[in-house]
Every structure is written in C-alpha cells, then in structure tokens.
Design a protein around this motif. Structure first.
Motif, PDB file in Angstrom:
ATOM      1  N   VAL A  39     -31.133 -33.610 -56.497  1.00  0.00           N
ATOM      2  CA  VAL A  39     -29.977 -34.197 -57.002  1.00  0.00           C
ATOM      3  C   VAL A  39     -30.017 -35.352 -58.038  1.00  0.00           C
ATOM      4  CG1 VAL A  39     -28.665 -33.076 -55.422  1.00  0.00           C
ATOM      5  CG2 VAL A  39     -29.435 -35.592 -55.168  1.00  0.00           C
ATOM      6  N   ASP A  87     -34.163 -26.464 -44.200  1.00  0.00           N
ATOM      7  CA  ASP A  87     -34.579 -25.884 -45.510  1.00  0.00           C
ATOM      8  C   ASP A  87     -35.352 -24.597 -44.798  1.00  0.00           C
ATOM      9  OD1 ASP A  87     -34.708 -26.629 -48.589  1.00  0.00           O
ATOM     10  OD2 ASP A  87     -36.784 -25.484 -47.918  1.00  0.00           O
ATOM     11  N   ALA A 116     -30.241 -22.136 -43.254  1.00  0.00           N
ATOM     12  CA  ALA A 116     -29.266 -23.280 -42.923  1.00  0.00           C
ATOM     13  C   ALA A 116     -27.914 -22.701 -42.468  1.00  0.00           C
ATOM     14  CB  ALA A 116     -28.926 -24.135 -44.199  1.00  0.00           C
ATOM     15  N   ASP A 133     -26.305 -27.168 -50.719  1.00  0.00           N
ATOM     16  CA  ASP A 133     -27.239 -26.955 -51.856  1.00  0.00           C
ATOM     17  C   ASP A 133     -28.046 -25.898 -51.626  1.00  0.00           C
ATOM     18  OD1 ASP A 133     -28.296 -27.675 -54.446  1.00  0.00           O
ATOM     19  OD2 ASP A 133     -29.307 -29.487 -53.558  1.00  0.00           O
TER      20      ASP A 133
HETATM   21  C1  LIG Z   1     -31.777 -27.420 -54.972  1.00  0.00           C
HETATM   22  S1  LIG Z   1     -32.877 -27.268 -53.557  1.00  0.00           S
HETATM   23  C2  LIG Z   1     -32.345 -28.818 -52.708  1.00  0.00           C
HETATM   24  C3  LIG Z   1     -32.477 -30.140 -53.229  1.00  0.00           C
HETATM   25  C4  LIG Z   1     -32.077 -31.068 -52.183  1.00  0.00           C
HETATM   26  N1  LIG Z   1     -30.724 -31.037 -51.676  1.00  0.00           N
HETATM   27  C5  LIG Z   1     -32.312 -32.528 -53.109  1.00  0.00           C
HETATM   28  O1  LIG Z   1     -31.523 -32.794 -54.066  1.00  0.00           O
HETATM   29  O2  LIG Z   1     -33.080 -33.444 -52.957  1.00  0.00           O
HETATM   30  C6  LIG Z   1     -32.581 -25.991 -52.672  1.00  0.00           C
HETATM   31  C7  LIG Z   1     -33.330 -25.693 -51.485  1.00  0.00           C
HETATM   32  O3  LIG Z   1     -32.614 -25.072 -50.507  1.00  0.00           O
HETATM   33  C8  LIG Z   1     -33.600 -24.033 -49.725  1.00  0.00           C
HETATM   34  N2  LIG Z   1     -32.701 -23.042 -49.464  1.00  0.00           N
HETATM   35  C9  LIG Z   1     -31.768 -22.196 -50.139  1.00  0.00           C
HETATM   36  N3  LIG Z   1     -31.069 -21.492 -49.584  1.00  0.00           N
HETATM   37  C10 LIG Z   1     -31.296 -21.783 -47.982  1.00  0.00           C
HETATM   38  C11 LIG Z   1     -30.964 -21.309 -47.179  1.00  0.00           C
HETATM   39  N4  LIG Z   1     -29.909 -20.257 -47.097  1.00  0.00           N
HETATM   40  N5  LIG Z   1     -31.314 -21.786 -45.935  1.00  0.00           N
HETATM   41  C12 LIG Z   1     -32.154 -22.813 -45.930  1.00  0.00           C
HETATM   42  N6  LIG Z   1     -32.790 -23.287 -46.898  1.00  0.00           N
HETATM   43  C13 LIG Z   1     -32.342 -22.763 -48.187  1.00  0.00           C
HETATM   44  C14 LIG Z   1     -34.429 -23.708 -50.993  1.00  0.00           C
HETATM   45  O4  LIG Z   1     -35.742 -23.460 -50.287  1.00  0.00           O
HETATM   46  C15 LIG Z   1     -34.758 -24.990 -51.442  1.00  0.00           C
HETATM   47  O5  LIG Z   1     -35.575 -25.818 -51.106  1.00  0.00           O
END
Ligand SMILES: C[S@@+](CC[C@H](N)C(=O)[O-])C[C@H]1O[C@@H](n2cnc3c(N)ncnc32)[C@H](O)[C@@H]1O
Length: 219
Positions: A39, A87, A116, A133
């Motif tokens: 973010v 994650d 998640a 996210d």
């Molecule tokens: C945009 S990044 C997150 C960045 C974090 N929120 C930050 O700003 O530091 C999205 C992450 O969510 C994970 N992800 C996506 N869908 C997911 C799910 N359904 N369950 C768990 N992790 C998920 C991906 O592996 C990725 O590492």
C-alpha cells in the motif's frame, strides 16, 4: 500502475511524508525492487490515522504479503492490541515475521498462512477493522462476509478500489473501452464498490489516494 491523481500532485503528496522507521523503509525498498504491490507510506498513514480515530484494538487483514500494511496496523493498535496477518504464501509469511521482529511488534501479530476468506470464516469474533487486499475477483465475497465480522462503528477498508481507473471504464459509458476493462478483477472491484454504496449496513467513501481506498463504517 498509472496514478489516479496527476503525477505532480502525487509526487507532492509523497514528498511531504516524514521519514519512516528503518524496517518500513527496507520493506518499501524490497517491494520496489521485487515488484511487490504494497500500500505504501501515504496509505499506511491513512490506516494508522483511521485506526487511532476509532481507537481500534483488533484488526483482521486479508492479503498481507510481506507485512508492510500489517506493521502500520500493529503500530496503531499499540501494546495489548491484536492484528491478524493472512497470506497464502508461507515464504511471504516467513519474511514478514522477520520484519515484525525488527519492528518490535511481533507479539501483537498472529500469522495465518492459507486462504484469508477461509481463515476469516473460521473465526467467531468481531473486529474493529477488517482490511481486504486479496485477489480482486474475491472482493464481493469478502463484502458478503464483512458485516458479520466488523463491530458496529468499526471499519471495513479495501485497497485498489479505483483499480488504475479501470473501474470507471467498466462501470461508466459502455462506449468507452480500455485494455483490461471487463476482466474478472475489474468486475470484482466494480461490484464491491456498488455493494458498498448501496448497502444499508455501511457508510462508504472511496478516497482517491494511490489506487483508491474504500473506507466503510459499519452502521
Ligand atoms: C497486494 S498484496 C498485499 C499487500 C499488503 N496488504 C501490503 O500493503 O503490504 C496481496 C497479497 O495477498 C495474497 N492473497 C491474495 N488472495 C489471497 C487469499 N484469498 N488468501 C490469502 N492471501 C491472498 C497474495 O499472495 C499477495 O501476497
């Protein structure tokens, strides 16, 4: 990713930000080098501010990557608060744990590796803040779970709700076209935004900072 705001305005906003602590700077550097979509500091501050405004002590974060946003939440909830990191990648979680130690907030973060949405559905309690996210096609599914998981007066925040501007092309004039409009991620974000603004459970504002942050208060 193209900016939502004018590039000079964006640069101005970021140039004003005070320096972050070393661990946050290190994650920002890693994210830039390895193209990890975090973010970033302007939105991190927004999270911190909202958490403080409602005196949040519990945060459930969906999609935490290497823990950048998690650390902003953890600093905001303070000692005795609790943040849930989630994650799908164990490698991300291992790296995030090292940063949590360096930031001195490991004791207030519970790390969950897995889907998640599944982790959230296994929990019974309500949170002060739910932050989403995850993959964008899942945004409407997260919305459907959120009302039961956020206390009244609490917040449901979602990142990337302007999705590089593609939402406007997908939801607006059908004669307009732009590469990517109409894909399942864009459709997921458009549907979430529609649900948020039309629901009687939430009072929503999308803040056009970075890629758009939806802030919804549970009524
Ligand atoms: C945009 S990044 C997150 C960045 C974090 N929120 C930050 O700003 O530091 C999205 C992450 O969510 C994970 N992800 C996506 N869908 C997911 C799910 N359904 N369950 C768990 N992790 C998920 C991906 O592996 C990725 O590492």
């Amino acid at each position: 990713m193209p900016n939502i705001t004018d590039e000079q305005v964006e640069n101005y906003l970021y140039a004003m930000l005070p320096p972050r602590e070393l661990v946050l700077q290190e994650i920002e550097r890693q994210a830039k080098e390895r193209d990890i979509p975090i973010v970033g500091p302007a939105v991190g501050r927004l999270f911190y501010q909202y958490a403080k405004l409602i005196n949040a002590k519990t945060v459930f974060e969906m999609g935490s990557a290497i823990g950048y946003s998690t650390i902003w939440w953890a600093k905001a909830v303070g000692e005795g608060g609790k943040v849930h990191y989630t994650d799908g990648s164990r490698k991300n979680a291992d790296e995030a744990r090292r940063y949590f130690d360096q930031a001195g907030v490991a004791d207030r973060i519970e790390v969950h590796v897995g889907d998640a949405l599944e982790v959230l559905s296994e929990r019974k309690e309500q949170f002060d803040i739910l932050f989403s996210d995850v993959d964008k096609h899942d945004y409407p599914r997260v919305f459907n779970m959120a009302a039961a998981r956020v206390r009244k007066g609490g917040l449901f925040l979602t990142d990337n709700t302007l999705w590089s501007g593609k939402v406007a092309y997908a939801a607006g004039n059908p004669q307009l076209s732009k590469p990517g409009a109409g894909d399942k991620e864009t459709e997921g974000v458009v549907e979430l935004n529609r649900l948020l603004y039309s629901s009687a459970d939430w009072y929503t504002t999308i803040i056009p900072l970075r890629d758009g942050v939806a802030v919804a208060m549970r009524l």
